[in-house]
Motif scaffolding. Structure first.
Motif, PDB file in Angstrom:
ATOM      1  N   LEU A 164       0.854  -1.193   0.000  1.00 19.19           N
ATOM      2  CA  LEU A 164       0.000   0.000   0.000  1.00 19.19           C
ATOM      3  C   LEU A 164       0.889   1.242   0.000  1.00 19.19           C
ATOM      4  O   LEU A 164       0.977   1.958   1.001  1.00 19.19           O
ATOM      5  N   PRO A 165       1.552   1.531  -1.116  1.00 18.80           N
ATOM      6  CA  PRO A 165       2.438   2.699  -1.150  1.00 18.80           C
ATOM      7  C   PRO A 165       1.655   3.992  -0.990  1.00 18.80           C
ATOM      8  O   PRO A 165       0.471   4.073  -1.343  1.00 18.80           O
ATOM      9  N   ALA A 166       2.327   4.999  -0.461  1.00 20.58           N
ATOM     10  CA  ALA A 166       1.670   6.274  -0.196  1.00 20.58           C
ATOM     11  C   ALA A 166       1.080   6.884  -1.461  1.00 20.58           C
ATOM     12  O   ALA A 166       0.007   7.495  -1.425  1.00 20.58           O
ATOM     13  N   ALA A 167       1.766   6.737  -2.587  1.00 15.07           N
ATOM     14  CA  ALA A 167       1.261   7.312  -3.837  1.00 15.07           C
ATOM     15  C   ALA A 167      -0.075   6.674  -4.231  1.00 15.07           C
ATOM     16  O   ALA A 167      -1.009   7.370  -4.660  1.00 15.07           O
ATOM     17  N   TRP A 168      -0.160   5.355  -4.091  1.00 13.16           N
ATOM     18  CA  TRP A 168      -1.428   4.690  -4.426  1.00 13.16           C
ATOM     19  C   TRP A 168      -2.524   5.122  -3.459  1.00 13.16           C
ATOM     20  O   TRP A 168      -3.665   5.380  -3.867  1.00 13.16           O
ATOM     21  N   LEU A 169      -2.211   5.206  -2.172  1.00 12.50           N
ATOM     22  CA  LEU A 169      -3.213   5.615  -1.183  1.00 12.50           C
ATOM     23  C   LEU A 169      -3.713   7.028  -1.472  1.00 12.50           C
ATOM     24  O   LEU A 169      -4.918   7.304  -1.379  1.00 12.50           O
ATOM     25  N   ALA A 170      -2.807   7.939  -1.816  1.00 14.28           N
ATOM     26  CA  ALA A 170      -3.206   9.314  -2.109  1.00 14.28           C
ATOM     27  C   ALA A 170      -4.120   9.364  -3.329  1.00 14.28           C
ATOM     28  O   ALA A 170      -5.137  10.077  -3.339  1.00 14.28           O
ATOM     29  N   ASP A 171      -3.773   8.613  -4.374  1.00 16.92           N
ATOM     30  CA  ASP A 171      -4.613   8.575  -5.575  1.00 16.92           C
ATOM     31  C   ASP A 171      -5.979   7.988  -5.261  1.00 16.92           C
ATOM     32  O   ASP A 171      -7.020   8.480  -5.736  1.00 16.92           O
ATOM     33  N   MET A 172      -6.000   6.917  -4.470  1.00 15.24           N
ATOM     34  CA  MET A 172      -7.269   6.282  -4.112  1.00 15.24           C
ATOM     35  C   MET A 172      -8.150   7.225  -3.302  1.00 15.24           C
ATOM     36  O   MET A 172      -9.361   7.332  -3.535  1.00 15.24           O
ATOM     37  N   GLN A 173      -7.551   7.938  -2.350  1.00 12.70           N
ATOM     38  CA  GLN A 173      -8.336   8.862  -1.534  1.00 12.70           C
ATOM     39  C   GLN A 173      -8.952   9.964  -2.396  1.00 12.70           C
ATOM     40  O   GLN A 173     -10.126  10.318  -2.222  1.00 12.70           O
ATOM     41  N   ALA A 174      -8.161  10.514  -3.327  1.00 12.07           N
ATOM     42  CA  ALA A 174      -8.658  11.571  -4.198  1.00 12.07           C
ATOM     43  C   ALA A 174      -9.760  11.075  -5.123  1.00 12.07           C
ATOM     44  O   ALA A 174     -10.671  11.832  -5.493  1.00 12.07           O
ATOM     45  N   ARG A 175      -9.700   9.799  -5.478  1.00 13.96           N
ATOM     46  CA  ARG A 175     -10.678   9.237  -6.405  1.00 13.96           C
ATOM     47  C   ARG A 175     -11.942   8.727  -5.708  1.00 13.96           C
ATOM     48  O   ARG A 175     -13.067   8.989  -6.168  1.00 13.96           O
ATOM     49  N   ASP A 176     -11.779   8.018  -4.586  1.00 17.63           N
ATOM     50  CA  ASP A 176     -12.895   7.283  -4.001  1.00 17.63           C
ATOM     51  C   ASP A 176     -13.465   7.878  -2.713  1.00 17.63           C
ATOM     52  O   ASP A 176     -14.637   7.664  -2.404  1.00 17.63           O
ATOM     53  N   MET A 177     -12.669   8.623  -1.965  1.00 14.10           N
ATOM     54  CA  MET A 177     -13.099   9.029  -0.637  1.00 14.10           C
ATOM     55  C   MET A 177     -13.386  10.525  -0.523  1.00 14.10           C
ATOM     56  O   MET A 177     -14.466  10.936  -0.095  1.00 14.10           O
ATOM     57  N   VAL A 178     -12.417  11.370  -0.912  1.00 10.09           N
ATOM     58  CA  VAL A 178     -12.556  12.804  -0.731  1.00 10.09           C
ATOM     59  C   VAL A 178     -13.782  13.378  -1.443  1.00 10.09           C
ATOM     60  O   VAL A 178     -14.503  14.203  -0.855  1.00 10.09           O
ATOM     61  N   GLY A 204       8.986  -1.802  -4.439  1.00  7.37           N
ATOM     62  CA  GLY A 204       7.590  -1.846  -4.038  1.00  7.37           C
ATOM     63  C   GLY A 204       6.683  -1.872  -5.252  1.00  7.37           C
ATOM     64  O   GLY A 204       7.143  -1.800  -6.405  1.00  7.37           O
ATOM     65  N   THR A 205       5.373  -1.956  -5.003  1.00 11.23           N
ATOM     66  CA  THR A 205       4.397  -2.020  -6.085  1.00 11.23           C
ATOM     67  C   THR A 205       4.130  -0.631  -6.645  1.00 11.23           C
ATOM     68  O   THR A 205       3.822   0.304  -5.904  1.00 11.23           O
ATOM     69  N   CYS A 206       4.246  -0.480  -7.948  1.00  9.77           N
ATOM     70  CA  CYS A 206       3.978   0.799  -8.614  1.00  9.77           C
ATOM     71  C   CYS A 206       2.478   1.047  -8.620  1.00  9.77           C
ATOM     72  O   CYS A 206       1.701   0.176  -9.022  1.00  9.77           O
ATOM     73  N   SER A 207       2.049   2.239  -8.206  1.00  3.99           N
ATOM     74  CA  SER A 207       0.618   2.544  -8.165  1.00  3.99           C
ATOM     75  C   SER A 207       0.041   2.773  -9.555  1.00  3.99           C
ATOM     76  O   SER A 207      -1.173   2.843  -9.719  1.00  3.99           O
ATOM     77  N   SER A 208       0.905   2.877 -10.568  1.00  7.05           N
ATOM     78  CA  SER A 208       0.423   3.099 -11.929  1.00  7.05           C
ATOM     79  C   SER A 208       0.283   1.797 -12.707  1.00  7.05           C
ATOM     80  O   SER A 208      -0.778   1.486 -13.237  1.00  7.05           O
ATOM     81  N   CYS A 209       1.354   0.985 -12.769  1.00  2.00           N
ATOM     82  CA  CYS A 209       1.316  -0.243 -13.575  1.00  2.00           C
ATOM     83  C   CYS A 209       1.074  -1.494 -12.727  1.00  2.00           C
ATOM     84  O   CYS A 209       0.858  -2.577 -13.277  1.00  2.00           O
TER      85      CYS A 209
END
Length: 393
Positions: free
Chosen positions: A113-127, A304-309
């Motif tokens: 759960l890298p920070a970049a993926w979490l930030a993108d997910m929050q902006a897309r699904d939660m905020v 780590g896991t890339c949040s893009s690919c």
């Protein structure tokens, strides 16, 4: 308005928050969740714990002292979210008075759960939902996204092999070719039929990235197994994954060499192997020609896991912008680079302020309020070093 403001309750410390364990995973101190939503969040968190052994806590509060990030790290470590051996815990904290969301991650799950993926997910699904005051919907969407992301790590796949005939010795020849002359038809080589014993009862789980079942393993009529029995069941599980159950009778599948197995991998998977972040093992059934790809994760590869690919091809560098002191937290600039899709992403991570040492009589209790809790909290004793991401609305 004044009457409403008086209802806002600021917790004094992490000890003011009641742990939801062992009966659930949600503490709704801010009272923003209806019973149906709280039950759904509990069910999602319980499913994640059952399938992956990951502890995920959801907490809502009116307000907290200091920054929400500092409070999230302290609460995570006070409760000890996640197993002590793996540190794969997650805390979703909503601070209503500061209009702030924090997702805190244990040290063992930051790569997944890298920070970049979490930030993108929050902006897309939660905020967006929070901005519409749909706080229950935003929390459900976020927990569902986290659960889906953690469950999407590939364990194995089954596909039909490319044209050719894979023989019992692991070599590949043109279909129907003889052993001595590739151009001469020869008898079909058959793999050895095997008998697959009926499995002992295993609580419904998914495979982890290392090919071993995670979650509770239970032996029929014996209750929880000891270490010896658990190891035997894991070994048995791995053997079964190397057997083709499509063929009747069942057959052992054959491992391909590194050259041949690359033909079954896509570009991203081959890049993972080149970086040695993942080792793929391709098995072939000489009978029906089905292939099975097993993924063995290298936990200490540095990638780590890339949040893009979504491949495990991302490396990160960090530099301290503001050092943490006894009066305030710190800031660290993190830059992630993907060796596969070339994505570069930079973000700032906030670290907790330092805890002042106390006298000898109070040092034990003071340090325990920040270190991993577990025990009385009902969680597993995990810890966080400040990983995760946050968003405002």
């Amino acid at each position: 308005m004044l009457a409403l403001l008086m209802l806002v309750f600021q917790v004094a410390s992490v000890t003011d928050i009641a742990s939801p364990r062992p009966t659930g995973w949600v503490t709704d101190q801010a009272a923003i969740l209806d019973d149906a939503t709280e039950a759904k969040l509990n069910a999602l968190a319980q499913r994640l714990f059952t399938s992956k052994g990951i502890e995920l806590a959801i907490v809502t509060v009116d307000d907290v002292p200091g920054t929400p990030k500092q409070f999230a790290t302290k609460l995570f470590n006070h409760w000890g979210i996640g197993a002590a051996q793996t540190n794969t815990g997650v805390l979703v904290l909503l601070v209503m008075g500061k209009r702030r969301l924090e997702v805190e991650t244990g040290t063992g799950i930051e790569a997944a759960l890298p920070a970049a993926w979490l930030a993108d997910m929050q902006a897309r699904d939660m905020v967006p939902r929070f901005k519409q005051k749909d706080f229950p919907g935003g929390l459900v969407a976020g927990v569902e996204a986290i659960s889906a992301h953690l469950g999407a790590a590939p364990g194995e796949s089954t596909s039909v092999a490319p044209p050719g005939e894979y023989r019992d010795d692991g070599t590949v020849v043109p279909a129907g070719a003889g052993a001595s002359d590739p151009g001469t038809p020869g008898p079909t080589v058959r793999s050895e039929p095997v008998r697959v014993p009926p499995p002992a009862y295993v609580a419904p789980v998914k495979d982890d990235d290392d090919g071993a079942p995670s979650g509770a393993i239970v032996g029929g009529g014996l209750g929880l197994l000891g270490l010896g029995g658990g190891a035997a069941l894991i070994a048995r599980h791995r053997r079964r994954r190397r057997i083709c159950t499509t063929c009747q009778p069942n057959r052992r599948m054959l491992p391909l060499d590194e050259v041949e197995d690359d033909k079954h991998l896509d570009e991203g998977q081959r890049k993972e192997e080149n970086l040695r972040s993942v080792d793929y093992e391709v098995l072939i059934c000489a009978g029906c020609q089905q292939s099975r790809t097993l993924r063995h994760n290298k936990w200490f590869s540095g990638y780590g896991t890339c949040s893009s690919c979504s491949y495990k091809t991302a490396s990160s560098d960090s530099r301290t912008i503001v050092h943490a002191t006894y009066d305030h937290g710190g800031q660290v600039e993190v830059t992630e680079r993907c060796m596969h899709c070339s994505r570069v992403h930079s973000y700032t991570r906030y670290t907790s302020q330092l805890t002042r040492p106390t006298s000898s009589t109070g040092s034990s209790s003071s340090s325990s309020s920040y270190s991993s809790g577990g025990g009385s909290s009902g969680f597993g004793g995990g810890s966080s070093s400040g990983g995760g991401a946050g968003s405002s609305w």
